[in-house]
Design a protein around this motif. Structure first.
Motif, PDB file in Angstrom:
ATOM      1  N   PRO A  48     -60.597   3.239 -39.966  1.00 47.54           N
ATOM      2  CA  PRO A  48     -59.577   4.277 -40.162  1.00 47.54           C
ATOM      3  C   PRO A  48     -58.177   3.674 -40.295  1.00 47.54           C
ATOM      4  CG  PRO A  48     -61.049   4.821 -38.343  1.00 47.54           C
ATOM      5  CD  PRO A  48     -61.327   3.401 -38.705  1.00 47.54           C
ATOM      6  N   VAL A  49     -57.381   4.265 -41.151  1.00 45.68           N
ATOM      7  CA  VAL A  49     -56.005   3.822 -41.371  1.00 45.68           C
ATOM      8  C   VAL A  49     -55.064   4.975 -41.033  1.00 45.68           C
ATOM      9  CG1 VAL A  49     -54.328   2.997 -43.059  1.00 45.68           C
ATOM     10  CG2 VAL A  49     -56.694   2.181 -43.159  1.00 45.68           C
ATOM     11  N   TYR A  50     -54.050   4.680 -40.212  1.00 50.62           N
ATOM     12  CA  TYR A  50     -53.098   5.696 -39.780  1.00 50.62           C
ATOM     13  C   TYR A  50     -51.749   5.471 -40.464  1.00 50.62           C
ATOM     14  CZ  TYR A  50     -56.622   6.414 -36.167  1.00 50.62           C
ATOM     15  OH  TYR A  50     -57.799   6.650 -35.519  1.00 50.62           O
ATOM     16  N   GLN A  51     -50.920   6.489 -40.441  1.00 46.53           N
ATOM     17  CA  GLN A  51     -49.662   6.449 -41.184  1.00 46.53           C
ATOM     18  C   GLN A  51     -48.516   6.960 -40.329  1.00 46.53           C
ATOM     19  OE1 GLN A  51     -49.557   7.617 -45.482  1.00 46.53           O
ATOM     20  NE2 GLN A  51     -48.255   9.261 -44.766  1.00 46.53           N
ATOM     21  N   ALA A  52     -47.378   6.268 -40.429  1.00 46.20           N
ATOM     22  CA  ALA A  52     -46.150   6.693 -39.744  1.00 46.20           C
ATOM     23  C   ALA A  52     -44.995   6.600 -40.732  1.00 46.20           C
ATOM     24  CB  ALA A  52     -45.876   5.811 -38.530  1.00 46.20           C
ATOM     25  N   SER A  53     -44.067   7.553 -40.652  1.00 42.04           N
ATOM     26  CA  SER A  53     -42.978   7.619 -41.637  1.00 42.04           C
ATOM     27  C   SER A  53     -41.641   7.833 -40.951  1.00 42.04           C
ATOM     28  CB  SER A  53     -43.220   8.753 -42.639  1.00 42.04           C
ATOM     29  OG  SER A  53     -44.423   8.553 -43.351  1.00 42.04           O
ATOM     30  N   THR A  54     -40.600   7.265 -41.544  1.00 45.04           N
ATOM     31  CA  THR A  54     -39.223   7.513 -41.131  1.00 45.04           C
ATOM     32  C   THR A  54     -38.409   7.899 -42.361  1.00 45.04           C
ATOM     33  OG1 THR A  54     -38.484   5.234 -41.468  1.00 45.04           O
ATOM     34  CG2 THR A  54     -39.409   5.782 -39.318  1.00 45.04           C
ATOM     35  N   GLN A  55     -37.284   8.514 -42.124  1.00 46.55           N
ATOM     36  CA  GLN A  55     -36.372   8.870 -43.213  1.00 46.55           C
ATOM     37  C   GLN A  55     -35.040   8.163 -43.013  1.00 46.55           C
ATOM     38  OE1 GLN A  55     -36.419  13.243 -43.117  1.00 46.55           O
ATOM     39  NE2 GLN A  55     -37.515  13.217 -45.051  1.00 46.55           N
ATOM     40  N   ILE A  56     -34.528   7.616 -44.093  1.00 47.61           N
ATOM     41  CA  ILE A  56     -33.272   6.867 -44.046  1.00 47.61           C
ATOM     42  C   ILE A  56     -32.271   7.531 -44.977  1.00 47.61           C
ATOM     43  CG2 ILE A  56     -32.193   4.631 -44.510  1.00 47.61           C
ATOM     44  CD1 ILE A  56     -34.819   3.319 -43.798  1.00 47.61           C
ATOM     45  N   LEU A  57     -31.065   7.717 -44.467  1.00 44.85           N
ATOM     46  CA  LEU A  57     -30.001   8.374 -45.222  1.00 44.85           C
ATOM     47  C   LEU A  57     -28.988   7.340 -45.691  1.00 44.85           C
ATOM     48  CD1 LEU A  57     -28.407  10.905 -46.175  1.00 44.85           C
ATOM     49  CD2 LEU A  57     -27.373  10.954 -43.881  1.00 44.85           C
ATOM     50  N   VAL A  58     -28.636   7.416 -46.965  1.00 44.81           N
ATOM     51  CA  VAL A  58     -27.604   6.567 -47.540  1.00 44.81           C
ATOM     52  C   VAL A  58     -26.373   7.436 -47.773  1.00 44.81           C
ATOM     53  CG1 VAL A  58     -26.982   5.056 -49.470  1.00 44.81           C
ATOM     54  CG2 VAL A  58     -29.345   5.136 -48.661  1.00 44.81           C
ATOM     55  N   ASN A  59     -25.282   7.147 -47.060  1.00 46.72           N
ATOM     56  CA  ASN A  59     -24.094   7.988 -47.185  1.00 46.72           C
ATOM     57  C   ASN A  59     -22.828   7.141 -47.126  1.00 46.72           C
ATOM     58  OD1 ASN A  59     -24.071   7.238 -44.544  1.00 46.72           O
ATOM     59  ND2 ASN A  59     -24.107   9.296 -43.691  1.00 46.72           N
ATOM     60  N   GLN A  60     -21.696   7.791 -47.349  1.00 51.30           N
ATOM     61  CA  GLN A  60     -20.405   7.131 -47.297  1.00 51.30           C
ATOM     62  C   GLN A  60     -19.543   7.818 -46.247  1.00 51.30           C
ATOM     63  OE1 GLN A  60     -19.393   4.480 -48.717  1.00 51.30           O
ATOM     64  NE2 GLN A  60     -20.594   4.114 -50.568  1.00 51.30           N
ATOM     65  N   LYS A  61     -18.496   7.137 -45.832  1.00 49.44           N
ATOM     66  CA  LYS A  61     -17.570   7.736 -44.883  1.00 49.44           C
ATOM     67  C   LYS A  61     -16.814   8.895 -45.536  1.00 49.44           C
ATOM     68  CE  LYS A  61     -16.921   3.478 -42.263  1.00 49.44           C
ATOM     69  NZ  LYS A  61     -15.942   2.468 -41.778  1.00 49.44           N
ATOM     70  N   ASP A  62     -16.363   9.794 -44.724  1.00 47.70           N
ATOM     71  CA  ASP A  62     -15.668  10.976 -45.237  1.00 47.70           C
ATOM     72  C   ASP A  62     -14.417  10.576 -46.017  1.00 47.70           C
ATOM     73  OD1 ASP A  62     -17.562  12.530 -44.038  1.00 47.70           O
ATOM     74  OD2 ASP A  62     -16.373  12.821 -42.201  1.00 47.70           O
TER      75      ASP A  62
END
Length: 231
Positions: free
Chosen positions: A42-56
């Motif tokens: 069996p193969v399991y999966q884990a995910s993250t989300q990354i945000l690319v942004n700039q300073k205000d």
């Protein structure tokens, strides 16, 4: 003269070779189920989300340009996050047994169109290890990317979470069994027609007339044995 196959012929073929048509798909499904449940890991999966942004910034036009720049940079980030410069640090920090190349094959980066967010997915045979790799890889990338590109516009939007009773993403036993049944059915039907095509014996009077072009003058009926009369 071209031969045509009627529905009656098809039904007769199915009736004659019904064991092959039924048993072969069942055997294929059973074998697929055994392999999926007891052989494949069996193969399991884990995910993250990354945000690319700039300073205000107060300049709206500049903000729009920065957003588009961030979106375009995601392709570059996708390459960097799977590079040896990042993966080697993850291997050392987690004391992983796999090589950098093997870890690279476990990592998938997915971007959404016109979005500043991209997903980092890790697949592993251990759900806990998959979660740790995903989170460590995200944090390591966030720390190292300013040194690599002289920018500071990356943040981890969501971390991977280890769920109780995590279900593997593969193999999918139900799907494998269904595919095996369909393939087995197709093969069994093809085999039934092949056997019927290779069978050149005469089965009735019409076969003799069709194949030899000779009229049937008479036929001998099969007599049943009558034990009372001593036959």
């Amino acid at each position: 003269m071209d031969e045509t196959i009627s529905i009656k012929d098809l039904l007769q073929t199915f009736k004659k070779h019904w064991m092959i048509i039924v048993l072969l798909p069942l055997l294929s499904g059973i074998i697929s189920g055994v392999i999926s449940y007891y052989v494949l890991t069996p193969v399991y999966q884990a995910s993250t989300q990354i945000l690319v942004n700039q300073k205000d910034s107060d300049d709206l036009a500049l903000n729009a340009t920065q957003v588009q720049t961030n979106v375009d940079l995601i392709n570059t980030y996708s390459v960097i996050i799977k590079s040896p410069a990042i993966l080697e640090k993850v291997v050392k920090e987690l004391h992983l047994k796999q090589s950098v190349g093997a870890l690279n094959q476990q990592v998938t980066v997915t971007r959404q169109e016109n979005s500043q967010v991209f997903s980092l997915t890790v697949q592993d045979t251990d759900p806990d290890r998959a979660t740790k790799i995903a989170n460590t890889l995200s944090v390591t990338f966030q720390k190292e990317v300013p040194n690599l590109m002289n920018i500071d516009n990356v943040s981890v939007l969501s971390k991977a979470v280890l769920k109780e009773n995590s279900a593997p993403v593969k193999p999918n036993p139900q799907m494998n069994i269904l595919i095996a049944l369909v393939i087995g059915l197709m093969v069994s039907i093809g085999l039934a027609f092949l056997l019927e095509y290779l069978d050149n014996t005469f089965k009735n009077e019409s076969d003799i007339e069709k194949d030899l072009g000779l009229p049937v003058l008479g036929s001998i009926q099969k007599a049943s044995r009558n034990y009372k009369d001593g036959f």
